[in-house]
Write a protein that holds these residues in place. Structure first.
Motif, PDB file in Angstrom:
ATOM      1  N   ALA A  46     -10.778   2.451  15.281  1.00  0.00           N
ATOM      2  CA  ALA A  46     -10.103   3.460  14.455  1.00  0.00           C
ATOM      3  C   ALA A  46      -9.099   2.736  13.555  1.00  0.00           C
ATOM      4  CB  ALA A  46      -9.413   4.478  15.357  1.00  0.00           C
ATOM      5  N   PRO A  47      -8.606   3.412  12.508  1.00  0.00           N
ATOM      6  CA  PRO A  47      -7.705   2.734  11.571  1.00  0.00           C
ATOM      7  C   PRO A  47      -6.380   2.281  12.194  1.00  0.00           C
ATOM      8  CG  PRO A  47      -8.462   4.832  10.666  1.00  0.00           C
ATOM      9  CD  PRO A  47      -8.944   4.776  12.069  1.00  0.00           C
ATOM     10  N   ALA A  48      -6.022   2.816  13.331  1.00  0.00           N
ATOM     11  CA  ALA A  48      -4.792   2.369  14.003  1.00  0.00           C
ATOM     12  C   ALA A  48      -5.078   2.336  15.504  1.00  0.00           C
ATOM     13  CB  ALA A  48      -3.646   3.337  13.720  1.00  0.00           C
ATOM     14  N   LEU A  49      -4.438   1.399  16.172  1.00  0.00           N
ATOM     15  CA  LEU A  49      -4.639   1.296  17.622  1.00  0.00           C
ATOM     16  C   LEU A  49      -4.285   2.622  18.301  1.00  0.00           C
ATOM     17  CD1 LEU A  49      -5.379  -0.516  19.989  1.00  0.00           C
ATOM     18  CD2 LEU A  49      -3.010  -1.315  20.041  1.00  0.00           C
ATOM     19  N   ALA A 157      -2.595  15.011   6.914  1.00  0.00           N
ATOM     20  CA  ALA A 157      -1.393  14.852   6.081  1.00  0.00           C
ATOM     21  C   ALA A 157      -1.235  13.392   5.662  1.00  0.00           C
ATOM     22  CB  ALA A 157      -0.168  15.330   6.855  1.00  0.00           C
ATOM     23  N   ARG A 158      -1.485  12.496   6.601  1.00  0.00           N
ATOM     24  CA  ARG A 158      -1.298  11.069   6.326  1.00  0.00           C
ATOM     25  C   ARG A 158      -2.278  10.587   5.261  1.00  0.00           C
ATOM     26  NH1 ARG A 158      -1.221   6.890  11.398  1.00  0.00           N
ATOM     27  NH2 ARG A 158      -1.002   4.925  10.269  1.00  0.00           N
ATOM     28  N   LEU A 159      -3.562  10.901   5.444  1.00  0.00           N
ATOM     29  CA  LEU A 159      -4.574  10.450   4.483  1.00  0.00           C
ATOM     30  C   LEU A 159      -4.452  11.209   3.168  1.00  0.00           C
ATOM     31  CD1 LEU A 159      -7.748  10.096   6.747  1.00  0.00           C
ATOM     32  CD2 LEU A 159      -6.188   8.300   5.965  1.00  0.00           C
ATOM     33  N   GLY A 160      -3.973  12.457   3.265  1.00  0.00           N
ATOM     34  CA  GLY A 160      -3.867  13.278   2.058  1.00  0.00           C
ATOM     35  C   GLY A 160      -2.785  12.807   1.112  1.00  0.00           C
ATOM     36  N   SER A 161      -1.950  11.894   1.567  1.00  0.00           N
ATOM     37  CA  SER A 161      -0.862  11.428   0.707  1.00  0.00           C
ATOM     38  C   SER A 161      -1.330  10.374  -0.294  1.00  0.00           C
ATOM     39  CB  SER A 161       0.284  10.892   1.568  1.00  0.00           C
ATOM     40  OG  SER A 161      -0.161   9.733   2.256  1.00  0.00           O
TER      41      SER A 161
END
Lengths: 277, 156
Positions: A46-49, A157-161
């Protein structure tokens, strides 16, 4: 049925309700089992652990929920062991979205926010069910699902930024959105209507879809994915579900079932001699 | 039949687990995972154990959770203990902290194992219930103190 209109066991239900509810529980258990498998595909990579760890926890939750509801089917005259380990692919009632791994992180995120929420809405409809064995299990399940929703919402929200994040989500969310809108069945779905009239659920297909839209549309539209719009205070989907190919009995939009690799893993084929009851 | 109702709501029993004769899972766990050994003594009861249901209920303070070194009773997992002394059957209603708790079998085995050592017990029925859902608010004040002493913070 007891005086208060409650059903304490499946045998108390009318034959019609028993058949509909047994079918719904299998649909839900299968979706939980397969969705857990899809979360598990992303425990690493995944993009973050932290996201992988969340997937691990969510996968485990889904299998916990599946275990409870497969076990419940015993009183509906089915053999949970056979259901969990002995079926062929076309016998599964999981959404076609879960037949194979999510291709990318945004595809998994769409399953997390949209499909997982659709399942929760269907369970929530049974929170006050007259069928007590379900009623007594739903609140724990929904407690756990709150975190799944928060995880999905946080990532949107995170990716939408960022522009690239939003574009990636648009491509991934559209097909999942469409399948989830359809998943509740047509507005006049007779089984959903009968379950609602019988006090097993609290909403028919149209009511459930509206509740799901209320939950997920504000999230996807907070970053402008263009999937839903507000219309006189209520959210509605911008696309109408296509009913061609829809099978109401298995709640799938196409024939078939989990792919070969998924089936081997989901049934535990390679561990069969080690199975513990 | 005496019923000591600690929480609410019996539900239908899930698939029963079997305890293989002679297996002591607490000992196995203590050896392999190091759990169960640090369990503090049970509360000091005002009176000596009376009927079977009461003895069984008190026994729940002697069984460690597999992950945290507090008893199942202190963790708030035990929702009800009842006993039929005439046939030696004890029924325990318990829950788990999560639906996907990986220790469900250990806990069921430990409960059976402990209660079968209680005089007069022939059979133990473990019923899993999910309502009301377990939360950290169900941990006893005693359990809370022990966890805090061990440096485990509780989110309430």
């Amino acid at each position: 049925m007891t005086e208060e209109g409650k059903y304490s066991k499946a045998a108390d239900l009318s034959e019609e309700l028993r058949e509909h509810l047994g079918s719904l529980i299998l649909v839900l258990a299968d979706n939980k089992r397969l969705l857990g498998m899809r979360y598990s595909d992303w425990i690493l990579g995944a993009p973050a652990l932290e996201a992988g760890i969340a997937c691990s926890a969510m996968a485990q939750d889904e299998w916990g929920h599946g275990r409870i509801f497969y076990a419940m089917l015993r009183e509906f005259g089915q053999d949970p062991n056979q259901l969990e380990h002995g079926r062929e692919s076309p016998e599964y009632r999981s959404s076609e979205l879960l037949d194979g791994p999510a291709a990318g992180w945004t595809d998994l995120l769409a399953l997390n926010l949209l499909l997982d929420s659709a399942l929760s809405v269907q369970f929530e409809a049974m929170a006050e069910s007259r069928f007590e064995p379900v009623h007594y299990k739903v609140s724990k399940l929904l407690d756990e699902e709150r975190f799944h929703f928060e995880h999905g919402r946080g990532w949107v929200a995170r990716l939408g930024s960022t522009e690239s994040g939003r574009e990636a989500m648009q491509g991934a969310f559209a097909p999942v959105w469409e399948a989830c809108v359809r998943w509740f069945g047509p507005d006049d779905d007779e089984v959903a209507r009968a379950l609602c009239d019988g006090g097993i659920t609290d909403k028919d297909a149209a009511g459930l879809r509206a509740r799901w839209l209320e939950r997920v549309a504000p999230v996807v539209e907070s970053v402008g994915l263009g999937l839903a719009e507000e219309d006189g205070g209520a959210w509605r989907s911008r696309t109408e579900p296509a009913w061609e190919g829809w099978d109401p009995d298995v709640r799938r939009g196409r024939g078939g079932g989990p792919d070969a690799d998924t089936l081997v893993r989901v049934r535990g084929d390679k561990n069969r001699p080690l199975l513990m009851d | 039949m005496t019923l000591v109702q600690l929480g609410r709501v019996p539900s239908e029993p899930e698939a029963s687990v079997s305890l293989e004769e002679g297996m002591d899972f607490s000992a196995v766990l203590a050896e392999t995972m190091g759990v169960g050994r640090a369990l503090p003594p049970p509360p000091e009861w005002a009176e000596p154990p009376a009927d079977l249901a009461e003895r069984a209920r008190r026994a729940m303070y002697e069984i460690s959770d597999p992950e945290f070194a507090i008893s199942l009773a202190d963790l708030g997992l035990i929702y009800g203990v009842s006993a039929d002394e005439t046939i030696g059957v004890v029924t325990v209603e318990l829950t788990f902290t999560a639906t996907a708790c990986p220790c469900t079998d250990f806990i069921k085995w430990d409960v059976r194992d402990r209660l079968l050592r209680e005089p007069g017990v022939e059979r133990v029925d473990v019923e899993v219930v999910w309502d009301p859902p377990w939360t950290t608010a169900r941990i006893s004040a005693r359990g809370r103190r022990i966890l805090e002493d061990a440096g485990i913070a509780l989110i309430t």
